[in-house]
Design a protein around this motif. Structure first.
Motif, PDB file in Angstrom:
ATOM      1  N   PHE A  15       0.862  -1.183   0.000  1.00 56.00           N
ATOM      2  CA  PHE A  15       0.000   0.000   0.000  1.00 56.00           C
ATOM      3  C   PHE A  15       0.890   1.222   0.000  1.00 56.00           C
ATOM      4  O   PHE A  15       1.819   1.322   0.798  1.00 56.00           O
ATOM      5  CB  PHE A  15      -0.882   0.040   1.253  1.00 56.00           C
ATOM      6  CG  PHE A  15      -1.934  -1.037   1.291  1.00 56.00           C
ATOM      7  CD1 PHE A  15      -3.015  -1.020   0.424  1.00 56.00           C
ATOM      8  CD2 PHE A  15      -1.832  -2.081   2.211  1.00 56.00           C
ATOM      9  CE1 PHE A  15      -3.981  -2.011   0.459  1.00 56.00           C
ATOM     10  CE2 PHE A  15      -2.799  -3.078   2.255  1.00 56.00           C
ATOM     11  CZ  PHE A  15      -3.876  -3.042   1.372  1.00 56.00           C
ATOM     12  N   ARG A  17       0.928   5.114   0.724  1.00 61.37           N
ATOM     13  CA  ARG A  17       0.095   6.165   1.312  1.00 61.37           C
ATOM     14  C   ARG A  17       0.994   7.311   1.739  1.00 61.37           C
ATOM     15  O   ARG A  17       1.965   7.104   2.468  1.00 61.37           O
ATOM     16  CB  ARG A  17      -0.696   5.622   2.509  1.00 61.37           C
ATOM     17  CG  ARG A  17      -1.865   6.518   2.880  1.00 61.37           C
ATOM     18  CD  ARG A  17      -2.878   5.813   3.739  1.00 61.37           C
ATOM     19  NE  ARG A  17      -2.288   4.994   4.776  1.00 61.37           N
ATOM     20  CZ  ARG A  17      -2.989   4.218   5.590  1.00 61.37           C
ATOM     21  NH1 ARG A  17      -4.286   4.150   5.447  1.00 61.37           N
ATOM     22  NH2 ARG A  17      -2.402   3.511   6.520  1.00 61.37           N
ATOM     23  N   VAL A  22       3.860   0.594   2.520  1.00 62.76           N
ATOM     24  CA  VAL A  22       3.715  -0.453   3.523  1.00 62.76           C
ATOM     25  C   VAL A  22       3.555  -1.776   2.785  1.00 62.76           C
ATOM     26  O   VAL A  22       2.697  -1.896   1.918  1.00 62.76           O
ATOM     27  CB  VAL A  22       2.470  -0.207   4.401  1.00 62.76           C
ATOM     28  CG1 VAL A  22       2.313  -1.329   5.414  1.00 62.76           C
ATOM     29  CG2 VAL A  22       2.551   1.136   5.080  1.00 62.76           C
ATOM     30  N   ALA A  24       2.066  -4.958   3.227  1.00 60.18           N
ATOM     31  CA  ALA A  24       1.152  -5.594   4.174  1.00 60.18           C
ATOM     32  C   ALA A  24       1.158  -7.104   4.018  1.00 60.18           C
ATOM     33  O   ALA A  24       0.818  -7.837   4.950  1.00 60.18           O
ATOM     34  CB  ALA A  24      -0.256  -5.054   3.983  1.00 60.18           C
ATOM     35  N   PRO A  43       0.389  -9.004  15.819  1.00 56.97           N
ATOM     36  CA  PRO A  43      -0.082  -7.732  16.365  1.00 56.97           C
ATOM     37  C   PRO A  43      -0.921  -6.956  15.350  1.00 56.97           C
ATOM     38  O   PRO A  43      -0.920  -7.278  14.164  1.00 56.97           O
ATOM     39  CB  PRO A  43       1.214  -6.988  16.701  1.00 56.97           C
ATOM     40  CG  PRO A  43       2.254  -7.617  15.853  1.00 56.97           C
ATOM     41  CD  PRO A  43       1.841  -9.040  15.659  1.00 56.97           C
ATOM     42  N   SER A  44      -1.601  -5.951  15.817  1.00 58.07           N
ATOM     43  CA  SER A  44      -2.402  -5.102  14.948  1.00 58.07           C
ATOM     44  C   SER A  44      -1.516  -4.461  13.880  1.00 58.07           C
ATOM     45  O   SER A  44      -0.430  -3.983  14.177  1.00 58.07           O
ATOM     46  CB  SER A  44      -3.071  -4.018  15.804  1.00 58.07           C
ATOM     47  OG  SER A  44      -3.745  -3.117  14.986  1.00 58.07           O
ATOM     48  N   GLY A  45      -1.966  -4.498  12.641  1.00 63.12           N
ATOM     49  CA  GLY A  45      -1.190  -3.911  11.550  1.00 63.12           C
ATOM     50  C   GLY A  45      -0.171  -4.852  10.944  1.00 63.12           C
ATOM     51  O   GLY A  45       0.613  -4.458  10.087  1.00 63.12           O
ATOM     52  N   SER A  46      -0.178  -6.132  11.371  1.00 56.68           N
ATOM     53  CA  SER A  46       0.827  -7.063  10.849  1.00 56.68           C
ATOM     54  C   SER A  46       0.422  -7.653   9.501  1.00 56.68           C
ATOM     55  O   SER A  46       1.190  -8.396   8.902  1.00 56.68           O
ATOM     56  CB  SER A  46       1.086  -8.175  11.869  1.00 56.68           C
ATOM     57  OG  SER A  46      -0.112  -8.848  12.177  1.00 56.68           O
ATOM     58  N   GLY A  47      -0.788  -7.371   9.026  1.00 60.00           N
ATOM     59  CA  GLY A  47      -1.172  -7.815   7.690  1.00 60.00           C
ATOM     60  C   GLY A  47      -2.190  -8.943   7.668  1.00 60.00           C
ATOM     61  O   GLY A  47      -2.492  -9.480   6.598  1.00 60.00           O
ATOM     62  N   LYS A  48      -2.750  -9.303   8.822  1.00 56.91           N
ATOM     63  CA  LYS A  48      -3.697 -10.425   8.882  1.00 56.91           C
ATOM     64  C   LYS A  48      -4.903 -10.202   7.977  1.00 56.91           C
ATOM     65  O   LYS A  48      -5.235 -11.047   7.149  1.00 56.91           O
ATOM     66  CB  LYS A  48      -4.180 -10.633  10.335  1.00 56.91           C
ATOM     67  CG  LYS A  48      -3.070 -10.798  11.360  1.00 56.91           C
ATOM     68  CD  LYS A  48      -3.616 -11.038  12.757  1.00 56.91           C
ATOM     69  CE  LYS A  48      -4.377  -9.875  13.366  1.00 56.91           C
ATOM     70  NZ  LYS A  48      -3.559  -8.693  13.672  1.00 56.91           N
ATOM     71  N   SER A  49      -5.546  -9.062   8.133  1.00 54.73           N
ATOM     72  CA  SER A  49      -6.754  -8.798   7.346  1.00 54.73           C
ATOM     73  C   SER A  49      -6.429  -8.654   5.862  1.00 54.73           C
ATOM     74  O   SER A  49      -7.205  -9.070   5.006  1.00 54.73           O
ATOM     75  CB  SER A  49      -7.448  -7.525   7.832  1.00 54.73           C
ATOM     76  OG  SER A  49      -7.901  -7.687   9.149  1.00 54.73           O
ATOM     77  N   THR A  50      -5.290  -8.049   5.570  1.00 54.51           N
ATOM     78  CA  THR A  50      -4.909  -7.884   4.165  1.00 54.51           C
ATOM     79  C   THR A  50      -4.777  -9.241   3.483  1.00 54.51           C
ATOM     80  O   THR A  50      -5.291  -9.443   2.384  1.00 54.51           O
ATOM     81  CB  THR A  50      -3.581  -7.109   4.074  1.00 54.51           C
ATOM     82  OG1 THR A  50      -3.748  -5.826   4.682  1.00 54.51           O
ATOM     83  CG2 THR A  50      -3.154  -6.938   2.630  1.00 54.51           C
TER      84      THR A  50
HETATM   85  N1  LIG Z   1      -6.506   0.060   2.105  1.00 54.91           N
HETATM   86  C1  LIG Z   1      -5.323   0.328   2.686  1.00 54.91           C
HETATM   87  N2  LIG Z   1      -4.619   1.407   2.304  1.00 54.91           N
HETATM   88  C2  LIG Z   1      -3.430   1.669   2.859  1.00 54.91           C
HETATM   89  N3  LIG Z   1      -2.852   0.925   3.799  1.00 54.91           N
HETATM   90  C3  LIG Z   1      -3.502  -0.162   4.238  1.00 54.91           C
HETATM   91  C4  LIG Z   1      -4.780  -0.527   3.696  1.00 54.91           C
HETATM   92  N4  LIG Z   1      -5.190  -1.664   4.306  1.00 54.91           N
HETATM   93  C5  LIG Z   1      -4.219  -2.000   5.186  1.00 54.91           C
HETATM   94  N5  LIG Z   1      -3.197  -1.103   5.151  1.00 54.91           N
HETATM   95  C6  LIG Z   1      -1.965  -1.171   5.946  1.00 54.91           C
HETATM   96  O1  LIG Z   1      -1.449  -2.467   5.838  1.00 54.91           O
HETATM   97  C7  LIG Z   1      -0.943  -2.899   7.094  1.00 54.91           C
HETATM   98  C8  LIG Z   1      -1.629  -4.186   7.494  1.00 54.91           C
HETATM   99  O2  LIG Z   1      -3.000  -3.906   7.807  1.00 54.91           O
HETATM  100  P1  LIG Z   1      -4.031  -5.062   8.193  1.00 54.91           P
HETATM  101  O3  LIG Z   1      -3.937  -6.135   7.180  1.00 54.91           O
HETATM  102  O4  LIG Z   1      -5.352  -4.446   8.394  1.00 54.91           O
HETATM  103  O5  LIG Z   1      -3.469  -5.574   9.582  1.00 54.91           O
HETATM  104  P2  LIG Z   1      -4.147  -6.419  10.741  1.00 54.91           P
HETATM  105  O6  LIG Z   1      -5.433  -6.995  10.232  1.00 54.91           O
HETATM  106  O7  LIG Z   1      -3.141  -7.462  11.084  1.00 54.91           O
HETATM  107  O8  LIG Z   1      -4.362  -5.498  11.889  1.00 54.91           O
HETATM  108  C9  LIG Z   1      -1.167  -1.772   8.066  1.00 54.91           C
HETATM  109  O9  LIG Z   1       0.022  -1.037   8.161  1.00 54.91           O
HETATM  110  C10 LIG Z   1      -2.232  -0.949   7.421  1.00 54.91           C
HETATM  111  O10 LIG Z   1      -2.108   0.401   7.762  1.00 54.91           O
END
Ligand SMILES: Nc1ncnc2c1ncn2[C@@H]1O[C@H](COP(=O)(O)OP(=O)(O)O)[C@@H](O)[C@H]1O
Ligand SMILES: [Mg+2]
Lengths: 264, 273
Positions: A15, A17, A22, A24, A43-50
């Motif tokens: 990503f 920004r 980043v 992810a 941890p939060s922000g480690s890329g799980k949801s991505t």
């Molecule tokens: N749509 C997006 N645009 C920019 N950065 C993103 C976006 N989605 C996620 N990120 C970044 O990617 C990283 C991983 O995010 P995310 O997958 O949500 O982590 P988690 O689910 O582990 O908390 C974070 O640094 C987040 O800020």
């Protein structure tokens, strides 16, 4: 072991920004077998949801490969992709945000049945009632609006929607994280029961190592979009090798003391 | 409704609108038959003859009857044009915001193009080309008014499309068009509807202006055509222009006040919850 249900290799997503980049998902590879639960923790922000959203084709990767049920999932387009989605479902953290805020329970469960032509219009009320019973809810809830039922009931409705199309894999993105401890245990029980009965595999995204240890077969620990450590869930969490694993385990006060029965 | 009642402007606006609606609904009952029919001597001043309370015009037509029937035209055109403008604008804005990419680009260029032409000139040109009738007037006004709703809908959709329920709809395999129109659009509608009072008010004014220029539906009484009629005898019988003029001003004011009141009332409710 047999051919994996899901095989991911070299998955990259960056990503950009405000000038910074980043990564992810940094060359992530993983696989899930039928009926298996793989946890993605970190941890939060480690890329799980991505990573979860990449696998679900909610966002497109920069590079990598996703094979699902023996088919190149990233090559699917349009109606072919929509049809295949029946087999790969998702449950979100907050059902009130993840379902149309104006919908009734019946409408939420009607959508998948209608879209994938799983039941005729006249059969659907019966199927909806059966789905509600399957997730431990009364069919009388069908006419209610989502904001008229409790958080635990809502998450059961979300699970009913996910299993309506008989998927082989369900992605659970922090699906129990927002629930009270007692409700959480019941929902995890329901998920285990569904897994045993239907051989559904789960990709279980969670930051809660206690739940991961009790619920998942294997775990992948993520840090900054990379795999820090992976293996049998109990082995990894009882004796983490990576720095991030040790830090995460140290941060959990009463590890593995969740209300769920230990899986055998 | 109770909250609306606590905002005095809204009460005034709603009162005016209620009277107007009553006039429009009662027009045929109170003044049956053709409002263009000659009822008495021409140019009778108001308050002279109680069977013709607002007097008669140049041809001896009942001004009161014309006023009531004109209320019906003004309201019908105003509401129909605003509904059409909001429907078209909301759909175009939603599709642009949801699709993104070149679809968004193309639709927003189209919106720009319509917006750069002054709305009255656009309506004037359309009616001149197609010919005056009530439907054409409604379409002409809608054509010049849909860009505002389109922009507001698009801005709203840009944030809604990132919400989880849109992802949830994609996961179950819903068609993008259904997601846009059935899931996203209804949730983007509130700020678009907040524009409706301004659109209704300007639609009523544009209709009056078109009629004033002789481009309204010739088979209907409208306030604009009444003002135009009265203009020829402005010195000897100014009431012929003043009466419909006042009706027009009060209507636009009423629509505006009521609309603002509704927006304010719902904003209060939102901030309370
Ligand atoms: N749509 C997006 N645009 C920019 N950065 C993103 C976006 N989605 C996620 N990120 C970044 O990617 C990283 C991983 O995010 P995310 O997958 O949500 O982590 P988690 O689910 O582990 O908390 C974070 O640094 C987040 O800020
Ligand atoms: Mg997350």
């Amino acid at each position: 072991m047999s051919e994996p249900l899901l095989a991911v290799s070299g998955l990259i997503k960056r990503f950009r920004r405000s000038g910074t980049t980043v990564t992810a998902s940094d060359e992530i590879s993983l696989s899930i077998s039928p009926g298996e639960t793989l946890a993605l923790a970190g941890p939060s922000g480690s890329g799980k949801s991505t990573i979860a959203r990449l696998i679900l084709r909610l966002i497109e990767p920069d590079a990598g490969r996703v094979d699902f049920e023996g088919e190149n999932f990233l090559a699917l387009r349009g109606s072919a992709l929509r049809a295949r989605r029946a087999r790969l479902q998702m449950v979100f953290q907050d059902p009130l945000a993840a379902l149309n805020p104006r919908a009734t329970v019946a409408r939420v469960l009607d959508d998948p049945l209608r879209i994938h032509a799983l039941a005729s219009r006249s059969e659907r009320p019966e199927r909806i009632a059966a789905l509600l019973k399957r997730v431990g809810l009364s069919p009388d809830l069908a006419g209610r609006h989502l904001h008229e039922i409790s958080g635990g009931q809502r998450q059961r409705v979300a699970i009913a929607r996910a299993i309506a199309t008989r998927p082989s894999l369900i992605v659970l993105d922090e699906a129990v994280s927002a629930l009270d401890v007692s409700v959480r245990g019941q929902i995890l029980e329901l998920l285990l029961d569904l897994q045993r009965a239907e051989r559904i595999a789960y990709l279980f995204v969670s930051h809660d190592l206690g739940v991961v240890r009790a619920f998942a077969h294997r775990v992948i620990l993520l840090e900054d979009g990379r795999i820090a450590e992976q293996g049998d869930a109990r082995a990894v969490i009882d004796n983490p090798q990576s720095t991030i694993g040790k830090a995460l385990v140290a941060a959990v006060p009463r590890l593995a003391r969740t209300t769920i029965q230990d899986r055998s | 409704m109770r909250r609306l009642a606590s905002i005095p402007e809204a009460l005034v606006g709603l009162g005016i609108l209620a009277i107007l609606a009553a006039m429009a609904l009662a027009a045929s009952a109170l003044f049956p038959g053709d409002p263009f029919a000659i009822k008495g001597a021409p140019l009778l001043s108001p308050f002279q003859d109680w069977s013709l309370p607002l007097g008669t015009d140049r041809l001896g037509r009942d001004v009161m009857a014309e006023l009531f029937h004109g209320a019906r035209t003004s309201l019908a055109v105003g509401l129909a044009a605003a509904a059409a403008a909001i429907a078209v604008g909301a759909v175009i804005g939603t599709l642009a915001g949801f699709a993104g990419g070149i679809v968004d680009e193309a639709l927003m260029r189209l919106t720009d193009a319509f917006q750069t032409v002054p709305s009255f000139l656009l309506a004037l040109a359309f009616v001149s080309v197609v010919g005056p009738s009530l439907t054409v007037v409604v379409i002409a006004i809608a054509l010049s008014a849909w860009t505002g709703p389109a922009r507001v809908a698009r801005a709203e959709v840009l944030s809604i499309r990132e919400r989880d329920f849109v992802a949830g709809a994609r996961v179950i395999g819903m068609h993008p068009l259904e997601i846009a129109l059935r899931e996203v659009l209804p949730n983007a509608l509130a700020p678009v509807l907040a524009l409706s009072s301004v659109i209704v008010a300007s639609a009523i004014l544009i209709e009056a202006a078109l009629s004033f220029l002789g481009l309204g539906d010739p088979n209907r009484v409208t306030w604009g055509s009444m003002i135009a009629e009265g203009r020829t005898v402005l010195r000897s019988a100014p009431f012929l222009s003043i009466v419909p003029g006042i009706a027009l001003v009060l209507t636009v004011l009423g629509v505006y006040l009521a609309g603002e009141g509704v927006v304010e009332g719902t904003a209060v409710r939102k901030s309370l919850s």
